[in-house]
Design a protein around this motif. Structure first.
Motif, PDB file in Angstrom:
ATOM      1  N   VAL A 143       0.837  -1.210   0.000  1.00 43.17           N
ATOM      2  CA  VAL A 143       0.000   0.000   0.000  1.00 43.17           C
ATOM      3  C   VAL A 143       0.864   1.249   0.000  1.00 43.17           C
ATOM      4  CG1 VAL A 143      -1.758   1.283   1.289  1.00 43.17           C
ATOM      5  CG2 VAL A 143      -1.910  -1.208   1.125  1.00 43.17           C
ATOM      6  N   ARG A 144       1.917   1.248   0.768  1.00 41.87           N
ATOM      7  CA  ARG A 144       2.807   2.420   0.801  1.00 41.87           C
ATOM      8  C   ARG A 144       3.438   2.675  -0.567  1.00 41.87           C
ATOM      9  NH1 ARG A 144       6.967   1.840   5.599  1.00 41.87           N
ATOM     10  NH2 ARG A 144       7.672   3.791   4.655  1.00 41.87           N
ATOM     11  N   GLU A 145       3.913   1.610  -1.215  1.00 44.44           N
ATOM     12  CA  GLU A 145       4.498   1.795  -2.540  1.00 44.44           C
ATOM     13  C   GLU A 145       3.459   2.294  -3.531  1.00 44.44           C
ATOM     14  OE1 GLU A 145       7.263  -0.520  -5.852  1.00 44.44           O
ATOM     15  OE2 GLU A 145       6.042  -1.713  -4.470  1.00 44.44           O
ATOM     16  N   LEU A 146       2.244   1.745  -3.462  1.00 43.68           N
ATOM     17  CA  LEU A 146       1.180   2.175  -4.363  1.00 43.68           C
ATOM     18  C   LEU A 146       0.884   3.663  -4.194  1.00 43.68           C
ATOM     19  CD1 LEU A 146      -1.198   1.714  -6.312  1.00 43.68           C
ATOM     20  CD2 LEU A 146      -2.550   0.972  -4.333  1.00 43.68           C
ATOM     21  N   ILE A 147       0.737   4.128  -2.964  1.00 45.07           N
ATOM     22  CA  ILE A 147       0.431   5.536  -2.714  1.00 45.07           C
ATOM     23  C   ILE A 147       1.581   6.417  -3.199  1.00 45.07           C
ATOM     24  CG2 ILE A 147      -0.105   7.243  -0.934  1.00 45.07           C
ATOM     25  CD1 ILE A 147      -2.287   5.089  -1.574  1.00 45.07           C
ATOM     26  N   ASP A 148       2.816   5.986  -2.973  1.00 46.02           N
ATOM     27  CA  ASP A 148       3.977   6.761  -3.431  1.00 46.02           C
ATOM     28  C   ASP A 148       4.009   6.865  -4.953  1.00 46.02           C
ATOM     29  OD1 ASP A 148       4.783   7.128  -0.834  1.00 46.02           O
ATOM     30  OD2 ASP A 148       6.357   5.584  -0.882  1.00 46.02           O
ATOM     31  N   VAL A 149       3.749   5.751  -5.649  1.00 48.66           N
ATOM     32  CA  VAL A 149       3.790   5.766  -7.109  1.00 48.66           C
ATOM     33  C   VAL A 149       2.634   6.596  -7.673  1.00 48.66           C
ATOM     34  CG1 VAL A 149       3.647   4.344  -9.182  1.00 48.66           C
ATOM     35  CG2 VAL A 149       5.032   3.577  -7.257  1.00 48.66           C
ATOM     36  N   LEU A 150       1.458   6.491  -7.073  1.00 48.13           N
ATOM     37  CA  LEU A 150       0.333   7.311  -7.529  1.00 48.13           C
ATOM     38  C   LEU A 150       0.665   8.787  -7.429  1.00 48.13           C
ATOM     39  CD1 LEU A 150      -2.737   5.433  -6.004  1.00 48.13           C
ATOM     40  CD2 LEU A 150      -2.265   5.778  -8.436  1.00 48.13           C
ATOM     41  N   ALA A 151       1.386   9.172  -6.395  1.00 45.10           N
ATOM     42  CA  ALA A 151       1.737  10.579  -6.204  1.00 45.10           C
ATOM     43  C   ALA A 151       2.648  11.110  -7.303  1.00 45.10           C
ATOM     44  CB  ALA A 151       2.393  10.777  -4.840  1.00 45.10           C
ATOM     45  N   THR A 152       3.378  10.220  -7.961  1.00 45.24           N
ATOM     46  CA  THR A 152       4.265  10.658  -9.043  1.00 45.24           C
ATOM     47  C   THR A 152       3.525  10.875 -10.356  1.00 45.24           C
ATOM     48  OG1 THR A 152       4.789   8.429  -9.879  1.00 45.24           O
ATOM     49  CG2 THR A 152       6.098   9.257  -8.016  1.00 45.24           C
ATOM     50  N   GLY A 153       2.291  10.378 -10.467  1.00 48.29           N
ATOM     51  CA  GLY A 153       1.534  10.479 -11.708  1.00 48.29           C
ATOM     52  C   GLY A 153       1.852   9.400 -12.712  1.00 48.29           C
ATOM     53  N   VAL A 287       3.682  -4.552 -11.753  1.00 45.59           N
ATOM     54  CA  VAL A 287       3.307  -5.222 -10.511  1.00 45.59           C
ATOM     55  C   VAL A 287       4.102  -4.628  -9.355  1.00 45.59           C
ATOM     56  CG1 VAL A 287       3.160  -7.422  -9.283  1.00 45.59           C
ATOM     57  CG2 VAL A 287       2.819  -7.352 -11.770  1.00 45.59           C
ATOM     58  N   LEU A 288       3.385  -4.140  -8.349  1.00 45.18           N
ATOM     59  CA  LEU A 288       4.018  -3.601  -7.151  1.00 45.18           C
ATOM     60  C   LEU A 288       3.915  -4.628  -6.029  1.00 45.18           C
ATOM     61  CD1 LEU A 288       2.506   0.019  -7.123  1.00 45.18           C
ATOM     62  CD2 LEU A 288       4.586  -0.790  -8.273  1.00 45.18           C
ATOM     63  N   THR A 289       5.032  -4.942  -5.394  1.00 44.53           N
ATOM     64  CA  THR A 289       5.039  -5.902  -4.289  1.00 44.53           C
ATOM     65  C   THR A 289       5.653  -5.313  -3.026  1.00 44.53           C
ATOM     66  OG1 THR A 289       7.146  -6.818  -5.070  1.00 44.53           O
ATOM     67  CG2 THR A 289       5.125  -7.907  -5.822  1.00 44.53           C
TER      68      THR A 289
END
Length: 346
Positions: A143-153, A287-289
């Motif tokens: 979840v942390r990686e997903l939120i971080d990547v979403l923030a980059t656009g 894929v984010l793990t």
């Protein structure tokens, strides 16, 4: 404000006390054993035999068993207390620990209503002590990686979020999941997860509207929530105690779709599939793990975050800030009012 009553950052472990010995306390203790720099120093229960059994199962030869919560929080060898009692008991149990000078990690939700959660947080701030809601989802590596990547656009702009969590509850009416006096109902026990997930992805909701199916006792067995967020983004969220949901989440962006599951609140992965005029492009999926390992079931990552904060002298986690806890609690107050669920003390 710096934290108090901790060993100096060194080889000395953070000493945990577990308050209550129910199912989630056992899950927590199993993951605690996997986290470097922490140990189970003590456990407290209203039944001395339960504390003794818990300490024998999860502790070492120095773990103390207390036959009362007061005994646990008074233990000088405890730095931080994990509160694992039912929702309605959290305010009194957290207050007991804070007034004894202990830092606190409290199971979610931290209270039945926002005003009680605010009072807990105010007391922690007054005492200069660390306090965090045990929202393990916000500490989970995927979840942390997903939120971080979403923030980059990189995956586009999120426009829709879907998330549901539910399972059939076959339990007697006095069970904590069903008893109004203990904060029973789908919203507080399960709905807090999709609400938090949408908050992490889309920010604070501008409007939430709910409908629910209620039990004869007045608690919500099923709840469906429609949300509007900044920029016109929307969410469809659900929780159930009467049926088996997918327990998945999905995020639709203007560039593709992200699937999170199979347990979105502690997932193994999040998968982004780009879309274009010709449809999905699975050959380009990402894929984010997680950028770090999941510790145990995921409670370990939450424990590691608490220990990091304590060693750095923080009284609040940036992953589960007090403002987020109060925002979600306030949302649940409003949603309960919409569907007609009231608890003693409202």
């Amino acid at each position: 404000m710096t934290s108090a009553s901790l060993p100096e950052p060194s080889a000395e472990p953070i000493r945990w006390g577990v308050l209550a010995t129910g199912k989630i306390a056992h899950s927590f203790a199993r993951d605690l054993a996997l986290v470097p720099g922490g140990r189970l120093a003590a456990v407290g229960s209203r039944r001395p035999e339960a504390a003794t059994s818990f300490a024998a199962e999860h502790g070492d030869d120095q773990t103390r068993a207390h036959g009362s919560y007061a005994g646990l929080v008074a233990d000088p060898d405890v730095d931080v207390v994990y509160v694992a009692t039912p929702h309605a008991l959290h305010p009194d149990d957290v207050r007991l620990a804070l007034e004894a000078g202990k830092h606190v990690l409290c199971e979610k939700p931290v209270a039945l209503r926002e005003r009680d959660a605010a009072a807990i947080i105010d007391l922690a701030r007054e005492r200069g002590l660390f306090f965090m809601e045990a929202m393990w989802t916000a500490c989970h590596p995927v979840v942390r990686e997903l939120i971080d990547v979403l923030a980059t656009g990189r995956f586009g702009t999120p426009r829709q979020v879907q998330a549901e969590l539910g399972f059939r509850v076959d339990a007697p009416p006095e069970d904590r999941l069903l008893a109004p006096e203990l904060g029973g109902g789908a919203l507080l026990d399960m709905g807090i997860y999709p609400l938090t997930f949408a908050h992490l992805v889309l920010g604070e909701a501008e409007q939430l509207t709910a409908t629910a199916g209620l039990a004869s006792s007045g608690i919500d067995l099923d709840i469906a929530i429609a949300g509007r967020y900044a920029g016109g983004a929307v969410a469809a969220l659900g929780a159930s105690m009467s049926s088996w949901s997918s327990r998945r989440a999905a995020i639709a962006t203007d560039e593709g779709r992200i699937e999170v599951g199979a347990q979105f609140h502690h997932p193994d992965e999040a998968v982004f599939t780009p879309h274009g005029p010709a449809g999905p492009r699975p050959e380009e999926r990402v894929v984010l793990t997680g950028r770090e390992p999941v510790i145990g079931r995921g409670y370990g990552n939450e424990i590691a975050e608490v220990q990091r904060c304590l060693r750095e002298g923080l009284t609040e986690s940036p992953l589960v800030p007090h403002a987020q806890t109060l925002t979600i609690m306030r949302q649940m107050d409003d949603l309960r009012a919409q569907v007609g669920v009231a608890y003693p003390g409202d």
